[in-house]
Write a protein that holds these residues in place. Structure first.
Motif, PDB file in Angstrom:
ATOM      1  N   ALA A 103       0.833  -1.205   0.000  1.00  0.00           N
ATOM      2  CA  ALA A 103       0.000   0.000   0.000  1.00  0.00           C
ATOM      3  C   ALA A 103       0.868   1.256   0.000  1.00  0.00           C
ATOM      4  O   ALA A 103       0.591   2.209  -0.742  1.00  0.00           O
ATOM      5  CB  ALA A 103      -0.928  -0.004   1.212  1.00  0.00           C
ATOM      6  N   VAL A 104       1.903   1.275   0.818  1.00  0.00           N
ATOM      7  CA  VAL A 104       2.779   2.457   0.870  1.00  0.00           C
ATOM      8  C   VAL A 104       3.536   2.616  -0.442  1.00  0.00           C
ATOM      9  O   VAL A 104       3.716   3.732  -0.941  1.00  0.00           O
ATOM     10  CB  VAL A 104       3.751   2.375   2.058  1.00  0.00           C
ATOM     11  N   GLU A 105       3.980   1.509  -1.021  1.00  0.00           N
ATOM     12  CA  GLU A 105       4.684   1.593  -2.308  1.00  0.00           C
ATOM     13  C   GLU A 105       3.789   2.229  -3.369  1.00  0.00           C
ATOM     14  O   GLU A 105       4.253   3.029  -4.190  1.00  0.00           O
ATOM     15  CB  GLU A 105       5.119   0.192  -2.745  1.00  0.00           C
ATOM     16  N   LEU A 106       2.503   1.885  -3.344  1.00  0.00           N
ATOM     17  CA  LEU A 106       1.564   2.454  -4.308  1.00  0.00           C
ATOM     18  C   LEU A 106       1.177   3.889  -3.962  1.00  0.00           C
ATOM     19  O   LEU A 106       0.942   4.713  -4.842  1.00  0.00           O
ATOM     20  CB  LEU A 106       0.295   1.594  -4.366  1.00  0.00           C
ATOM     21  N   ALA A 107       1.084   4.174  -2.667  1.00  0.00           N
ATOM     22  CA  ALA A 107       0.530   5.455  -2.215  1.00  0.00           C
ATOM     23  C   ALA A 107       1.569   6.538  -1.985  1.00  0.00           C
ATOM     24  O   ALA A 107       1.197   7.709  -1.839  1.00  0.00           O
ATOM     25  CB  ALA A 107      -0.253   5.241  -0.914  1.00  0.00           C
ATOM     26  N   LEU A 108       2.834   6.191  -1.927  1.00  0.00           N
ATOM     27  CA  LEU A 108       3.869   7.148  -1.491  1.00  0.00           C
ATOM     28  C   LEU A 108       3.788   8.500  -2.189  1.00  0.00           C
ATOM     29  O   LEU A 108       3.894   9.540  -1.518  1.00  0.00           O
ATOM     30  CB  LEU A 108       5.263   6.531  -1.661  1.00  0.00           C
ATOM     31  N   PRO A 109       3.563   8.542  -3.498  1.00  0.00           N
ATOM     32  CA  PRO A 109       3.471   9.868  -4.137  1.00  0.00           C
ATOM     33  C   PRO A 109       2.269  10.687  -3.661  1.00  0.00           C
ATOM     34  O   PRO A 109       2.255  11.911  -3.806  1.00  0.00           O
ATOM     35  CB  PRO A 109       3.343   9.536  -5.628  1.00  0.00           C
ATOM     36  N   SER A 141      -5.704   3.482  16.126  1.00  0.00           N
ATOM     37  CA  SER A 141      -4.527   2.902  15.491  1.00  0.00           C
ATOM     38  C   SER A 141      -4.906   2.250  14.166  1.00  0.00           C
ATOM     39  O   SER A 141      -4.229   2.434  13.140  1.00  0.00           O
ATOM     40  CB  SER A 141      -3.877   1.869  16.417  1.00  0.00           C
ATOM     41  N   ILE A 142      -6.012   1.508  14.164  1.00  0.00           N
ATOM     42  CA  ILE A 142      -6.466   0.865  12.934  1.00  0.00           C
ATOM     43  C   ILE A 142      -6.923   1.908  11.919  1.00  0.00           C
ATOM     44  O   ILE A 142      -6.679   1.769  10.712  1.00  0.00           O
ATOM     45  CB  ILE A 142      -7.577  -0.151  13.247  1.00  0.00           C
ATOM     46  N   ALA A 143      -7.563   2.982  12.383  1.00  0.00           N
ATOM     47  CA  ALA A 143      -7.981   4.061  11.477  1.00  0.00           C
ATOM     48  C   ALA A 143      -6.764   4.679  10.787  1.00  0.00           C
ATOM     49  O   ALA A 143      -6.823   5.032   9.598  1.00  0.00           O
ATOM     50  CB  ALA A 143      -8.749   5.126  12.251  1.00  0.00           C
ATOM     51  N   PHE A 144      -5.669   4.816  11.519  1.00  0.00           N
ATOM     52  CA  PHE A 144      -4.423   5.348  10.960  1.00  0.00           C
ATOM     53  C   PHE A 144      -3.960   4.464   9.797  1.00  0.00           C
ATOM     54  O   PHE A 144      -3.640   4.940   8.701  1.00  0.00           O
ATOM     55  CB  PHE A 144      -3.361   5.397  12.061  1.00  0.00           C
ATOM     56  N   HIS A 145      -3.959   3.162  10.038  1.00  0.00           N
ATOM     57  CA  HIS A 145      -3.499   2.230   9.006  1.00  0.00           C
ATOM     58  C   HIS A 145      -4.473   2.165   7.839  1.00  0.00           C
ATOM     59  O   HIS A 145      -4.055   2.065   6.682  1.00  0.00           O
ATOM     60  CB  HIS A 145      -3.281   0.845   9.619  1.00  0.00           C
ATOM     61  N   GLU A 150      -6.157   2.869   2.136  1.00  0.00           N
ATOM     62  CA  GLU A 150      -7.122   3.437   1.192  1.00  0.00           C
ATOM     63  C   GLU A 150      -6.470   4.444   0.248  1.00  0.00           C
ATOM     64  O   GLU A 150      -6.907   4.598  -0.896  1.00  0.00           O
ATOM     65  CB  GLU A 150      -8.275   4.078   1.955  1.00  0.00           C
ATOM     66  N   THR A 151      -5.428   5.115   0.711  1.00  0.00           N
ATOM     67  CA  THR A 151      -4.737   6.092  -0.136  1.00  0.00           C
ATOM     68  C   THR A 151      -4.021   5.415  -1.299  1.00  0.00           C
ATOM     69  O   THR A 151      -3.737   6.047  -2.322  1.00  0.00           O
ATOM     70  CB  THR A 151      -3.737   6.920   0.698  1.00  0.00           C
ATOM     71  N   ALA A 152      -3.757   4.111  -1.182  1.00  0.00           N
ATOM     72  CA  ALA A 152      -3.117   3.374  -2.277  1.00  0.00           C
ATOM     73  C   ALA A 152      -3.993   3.378  -3.524  1.00  0.00           C
ATOM     74  O   ALA A 152      -3.496   3.231  -4.640  1.00  0.00           O
ATOM     75  CB  ALA A 152      -2.821   1.944  -1.844  1.00  0.00           C
ATOM     76  N   GLY A 153      -5.318   3.531  -3.332  1.00  0.00           N
ATOM     77  CA  GLY A 153      -6.218   3.605  -4.475  1.00  0.00           C
ATOM     78  C   GLY A 153      -6.410   2.286  -5.194  1.00  0.00           C
ATOM     79  O   GLY A 153      -6.793   2.259  -6.370  1.00  0.00           O
ATOM     80  N   ARG A 155      -8.598  -0.981  -4.993  1.00  0.00           N
ATOM     81  CA  ARG A 155      -9.772  -1.534  -4.314  1.00  0.00           C
ATOM     82  C   ARG A 155      -9.584  -2.983  -3.894  1.00  0.00           C
ATOM     83  O   ARG A 155     -10.090  -3.398  -2.850  1.00  0.00           O
ATOM     84  CB  ARG A 155     -11.004  -1.382  -5.209  1.00  0.00           C
ATOM     85  N   LEU A 156      -8.871  -3.754  -4.709  1.00  0.00           N
ATOM     86  CA  LEU A 156      -8.638  -5.154  -4.347  1.00  0.00           C
ATOM     87  C   LEU A 156      -7.782  -5.248  -3.089  1.00  0.00           C
ATOM     88  O   LEU A 156      -8.072  -6.039  -2.178  1.00  0.00           O
ATOM     89  CB  LEU A 156      -7.962  -5.905  -5.503  1.00  0.00           C
ATOM     90  N   LEU A 157      -6.742  -4.422  -3.023  1.00  0.00           N
ATOM     91  CA  LEU A 157      -5.878  -4.428  -1.841  1.00  0.00           C
ATOM     92  C   LEU A 157      -6.678  -4.052  -0.589  1.00  0.00           C
ATOM     93  O   LEU A 157      -6.547  -4.692   0.459  1.00  0.00           O
ATOM     94  CB  LEU A 157      -4.713  -3.463  -2.046  1.00  0.00           C
ATOM     95  N   VAL A 158      -7.525  -3.028  -0.707  1.00  0.00           N
ATOM     96  CA  VAL A 158      -8.348  -2.608   0.437  1.00  0.00           C
ATOM     97  C   VAL A 158      -9.274  -3.743   0.864  1.00  0.00           C
ATOM     98  O   VAL A 158      -9.425  -4.037   2.054  1.00  0.00           O
ATOM     99  CB  VAL A 158      -9.179  -1.351   0.087  1.00  0.00           C
TER     100      VAL A 158
END
Length: 215
Positions: A103-109, A141-145, A150-153, A155-158
């Motif tokens: 998720a972070v790899e996808l969302a980092l930008p 804590s879970i809301a943070f994660h 979700e920022t990764a955009g 839907r399958l990952l989410v």
């Protein structure tokens, strides 16, 4: 007429499916809070009566939970909460950590755009820690994660991440290993700064952070 009939049936199915998801979350919350303990039966008709729904969506929710290995169905005994083991915890957290790293790899930008939300979650987490509210600490804590995933955009990952039953497994980790969740606020602050810098190491940092919950 046949087309309309088919559409109505499809719409009904979608409504039942959405309802089943809500019922599944209700049962997961019940297991997390200790309402249903490991080994305890979950009676379909009682849940249907309590929520004022038919037994169909409750049955679908139980099927989903069985697929997630949160409950088991025994012949002539119905559904019951599984007896969770150390092995279960040892298996779930590497999967969660891998998903969140991706998720972070996808969302980092794009993570710079949600820093305010992440900081708000983390600030409230610190407040809940000072008040000793463990349930609120876990929720925040879970809301943070979830914000990161979700920022990764994707839907399958989410969907896969949500399907892991994060709340329940985090609760079990806290119960069994007395994880000091309040200490996660400091780690969250470090992650926020890594996201602010668009640090290439951020995916690994989040992965290691999640693995700190594991046994």
């Amino acid at each position: 007429m046949a087309l309309r009939s088919s559409f109505v049936k499809t719409s009904d199915h979608l409504l039942r499916t959405g309802l089943a998801d809500q019922i599944r979350e209700f049962i997961v919350e019940g297991i997390s809070s200790g309402r249903w303990e490991p080994g305890e039966r979950i009676v379909e008709r009682r849940i249907a009566a309590e929520l004022g729904v038919s037994q169909g969506p409750v049955r679908e929710a139980l099927r989903q939970l069985e697929a997630q290995r949160l409950i088991e169905t025994l012949p002539n005994r119905g559904a019951r909460v599984r007896d969770f083991t150390e092995q279960d915890l040892a298996e779930i957290f590497p999967v969660r950590a891998g998903l969140e790293r991706t998720a972070v790899e996808l969302a980092l930008p794009r993570l710079a755009g949600c820093l305010d939300a992440l900081e708000a979650h983390n600030r409230r987490l610190g407040e809940a820690a000072r008040e000793g509210d463990l349930h609120e600490q876990m929720r925040l804590s879970i809301a943070f994660h979830r914000e990161i995933v979700e920022t990764a955009g994707n839907r399958l990952l989410v969907s896969v991440w949500e399907g892991l039953g994060i709340e329940l497994w985090t609760t079990l980790s806290l119960r069994l290993h007395h994880t000091e969740i309040y200490s996660k606020s400091a780690e969250h602050a470090e992650l926020i700064e890594a996201f602010r810098r668009a640090d290439p190491a951020a995916p690994r940092l989040l992965h290691d952070h999640v693995m700190n919950y594991a046994p």
